[in-house]
Design a protein around this motif. Structure first.
Motif, PDB file in Angstrom:
ATOM      1  N   MET A 140       8.379  -6.540  -1.793  1.00 26.90           N
ATOM      2  CA  MET A 140       8.633  -6.113  -0.493  1.00 26.90           C
ATOM      3  C   MET A 140       9.180  -4.687  -1.086  1.00 26.90           C
ATOM      4  O   MET A 140      10.387  -4.439  -1.589  1.00 26.90           O
ATOM      5  CB  MET A 140       9.790  -6.641   0.378  1.00 26.90           C
ATOM      6  CG  MET A 140       9.939  -5.719   1.524  1.00 26.90           C
ATOM      7  SD  MET A 140      11.045  -6.824   2.794  1.00 26.90           S
ATOM      8  CE  MET A 140      10.001  -8.020   3.219  1.00 26.90           C
ATOM      9  N   PRO A 141       8.472  -3.304  -0.760  1.00 30.31           N
ATOM     10  CA  PRO A 141       8.793  -2.294  -1.294  1.00 30.31           C
ATOM     11  C   PRO A 141      10.120  -1.813  -0.339  1.00 30.31           C
ATOM     12  O   PRO A 141      10.447  -1.854   0.619  1.00 30.31           O
ATOM     13  CB  PRO A 141       7.709  -1.345  -0.914  1.00 30.31           C
ATOM     14  CG  PRO A 141       6.823  -2.268   0.069  1.00 30.31           C
ATOM     15  CD  PRO A 141       7.111  -3.356   0.047  1.00 30.31           C
ATOM     16  N   ALA A 168       5.770   3.830   0.695  1.00 34.29           N
ATOM     17  CA  ALA A 168       6.016   3.091  -0.688  1.00 34.29           C
ATOM     18  C   ALA A 168       5.145   1.622  -0.493  1.00 34.29           C
ATOM     19  O   ALA A 168       5.268   1.218   0.727  1.00 34.29           O
ATOM     20  CB  ALA A 168       7.532   2.668  -1.016  1.00 34.29           C
ATOM     21  N   THR A 169       4.433   1.209  -1.501  1.00 34.00           N
ATOM     22  CA  THR A 169       3.953  -0.019  -1.272  1.00 34.00           C
ATOM     23  C   THR A 169       4.334  -0.857  -2.721  1.00 34.00           C
ATOM     24  O   THR A 169       4.942  -0.307  -3.526  1.00 34.00           O
ATOM     25  CB  THR A 169       2.314   0.235  -1.440  1.00 34.00           C
ATOM     26  OG1 THR A 169       2.115   1.088  -2.826  1.00 34.00           O
ATOM     27  CG2 THR A 169       1.603   0.887  -0.396  1.00 34.00           C
ATOM     28  N   VAL A 193       2.620  -3.838  -5.324  1.00 36.21           N
ATOM     29  CA  VAL A 193       1.526  -4.990  -5.504  1.00 36.21           C
ATOM     30  C   VAL A 193       1.917  -5.799  -6.804  1.00 36.21           C
ATOM     31  O   VAL A 193       2.342  -4.938  -7.843  1.00 36.21           O
ATOM     32  CB  VAL A 193       0.033  -4.214  -5.935  1.00 36.21           C
ATOM     33  CG1 VAL A 193      -0.974  -5.278  -6.296  1.00 36.21           C
ATOM     34  CG2 VAL A 193      -0.389  -3.481  -4.643  1.00 36.21           C
ATOM     35  N   ASN A 194       1.983  -6.914  -6.438  1.00 43.81           N
ATOM     36  CA  ASN A 194       2.665  -7.600  -7.694  1.00 43.81           C
ATOM     37  C   ASN A 194       4.019  -7.291  -8.250  1.00 43.81           C
ATOM     38  O   ASN A 194       4.394  -7.278  -9.304  1.00 43.81           O
ATOM     39  CB  ASN A 194       1.673  -7.840  -8.947  1.00 43.81           C
ATOM     40  CG  ASN A 194       0.315  -8.642  -8.436  1.00 43.81           C
ATOM     41  OD1 ASN A 194       0.436  -9.511  -7.793  1.00 43.81           O
ATOM     42  ND2 ASN A 194      -0.824  -8.025  -9.097  1.00 43.81           N
ATOM     43  N   ASP A 195       4.799  -6.700  -7.290  1.00 43.08           N
ATOM     44  CA  ASP A 195       6.117  -6.516  -7.560  1.00 43.08           C
ATOM     45  C   ASP A 195       6.382  -5.099  -8.459  1.00 43.08           C
ATOM     46  O   ASP A 195       7.277  -4.957  -8.864  1.00 43.08           O
ATOM     47  CB  ASP A 195       6.870  -7.556  -8.110  1.00 43.08           C
ATOM     48  CG  ASP A 195       8.332  -7.852  -7.419  1.00 43.08           C
ATOM     49  OD1 ASP A 195       8.427  -7.487  -6.137  1.00 43.08           O
ATOM     50  OD2 ASP A 195       9.187  -8.629  -7.949  1.00 43.08           O
ATOM     51  N   MET A 196       4.901  -4.522  -8.286  1.00 39.22           N
ATOM     52  CA  MET A 196       5.157  -3.154  -9.202  1.00 39.22           C
ATOM     53  C   MET A 196       5.077  -2.168  -7.937  1.00 39.22           C
ATOM     54  O   MET A 196       3.971  -1.984  -7.308  1.00 39.22           O
ATOM     55  CB  MET A 196       4.002  -2.967  -9.950  1.00 39.22           C
ATOM     56  CG  MET A 196       4.034  -1.547 -10.781  1.00 39.22           C
ATOM     57  SD  MET A 196       3.170  -1.445 -12.186  1.00 39.22           S
ATOM     58  CE  MET A 196       3.960  -2.529 -13.364  1.00 39.22           C
ATOM     59  N   PRO A 197       6.109  -1.264  -7.452  1.00 42.47           N
ATOM     60  CA  PRO A 197       6.240  -0.490  -6.430  1.00 42.47           C
ATOM     61  C   PRO A 197       5.368   1.013  -6.913  1.00 42.47           C
ATOM     62  O   PRO A 197       4.987   1.174  -8.002  1.00 42.47           O
ATOM     63  CB  PRO A 197       7.621   0.022  -6.410  1.00 42.47           C
ATOM     64  CG  PRO A 197       8.333  -0.292  -7.605  1.00 42.47           C
ATOM     65  CD  PRO A 197       7.456  -1.382  -8.219  1.00 42.47           C
ATOM     66  N   ASN A 198       5.052   1.467  -5.676  1.00 40.23           N
ATOM     67  CA  ASN A 198       4.184   2.676  -5.873  1.00 40.23           C
ATOM     68  C   ASN A 198       4.790   3.698  -4.636  1.00 40.23           C
ATOM     69  O   ASN A 198       5.199   2.995  -3.576  1.00 40.23           O
ATOM     70  CB  ASN A 198       2.768   2.787  -5.977  1.00 40.23           C
ATOM     71  CG  ASN A 198       2.059   3.919  -6.558  1.00 40.23           C
ATOM     72  OD1 ASN A 198       2.474   4.875  -6.728  1.00 40.23           O
ATOM     73  ND2 ASN A 198       0.766   3.861  -6.658  1.00 40.23           N
TER      74      ASN A 198
END
Lengths: 142, 142
Positions: A26-27, B20-21, B23-28
């Motif tokens: 969850m960002p 913010a997004t 994917v696999n707990d890696m934010p962007n």
């Protein structure tokens, strides 16, 4: 194009970054003031309250992403990274106060009021994308 | 304090958001232009290229967070949310072009150049935090 030189200029000219975290996929994202020592451009420093919710997020997952803030997406250079980690700094706000104020003089009042409650955190950057222009995009690695 | 009214004003006065997004707990995180129909303040629209990397991230995990950009963290009202999801819109850029340009006139050139390659996405907000001032923080729910 010397993207490291562009990177340094963009960092120097940016007052804040958007800093993103993720906990359980969850960002979250917030704007933070920051500063950077020109001797070591791969580390950004910011201060935050010791009981701020973001500190809990850092402890859950230290991988972070950030972007500086372009005022015009069409032609404002900016940098972005999602190859970064955050950690509590061994440095104190007193150690870095001058560096922060040199970067953002407007922080003086906040440091005066809340300095005792603030800790310093470090963003360690492995790689950043430098968007120097719409069709002028490069990468810097540290 | 009517936080929904503050929310509407902040949305109207903001040109961009940091989105913010994870994917696999890696934010962007990236900065995007957006617009909002005043009849439905719980949805923000933005446009992006069909082959933009963020679209792949949305397909992996549709939970997103965003913040508007305060120019001065001490006294600029802003809104933040990490109770939001993103989805491709049924609306086209043509449907929303006027709304986008009313919000951000500077987008005209970009739409002229790249409009054919852009799709519209929607951010559906369940709850947002309205930071009206340093000690004046409220929540709006939709």
């Amino acid at each position: 194009m010397d993207y490291l030189e562009s990177y340094r200029k963009i960092v120097k000219g940016s007052g804040v970054i958007a800093l993103a975290t993720s906990v359980n996929d969850m960002p979250n994202v917030r704007i933070v003031n920051f500063c950077c020592d020109k001797e070591n451009p791969s580390v950004l420093y910011f201060s935050t309250g010791n009981d701020n919710p973001k500190v809990i997020e850092f402890n859950e997952n230290n991988r972070v992403a950030f972007t500086t803030i372009p005022t015009d997406l069409n032609d404002t250079p900016h940098i972005r990274s999602h190859s970064a980690v955050v950690q509590k700094s061994d440095k104190t706000l007193d150690d870095l106060k001058n560096l922060f104020l040199e970067h953002s003089p407007g922080l003086a009042e906040m440091f005066e009021m809340a300095g005792a409650y603030l800790s310093v955190y470090e963003i360690h950057i492995k790689e950043a994308t430098v968007i120097a222009g719409m069709e002028d995009i490069g990468t810097v690695s540290f």
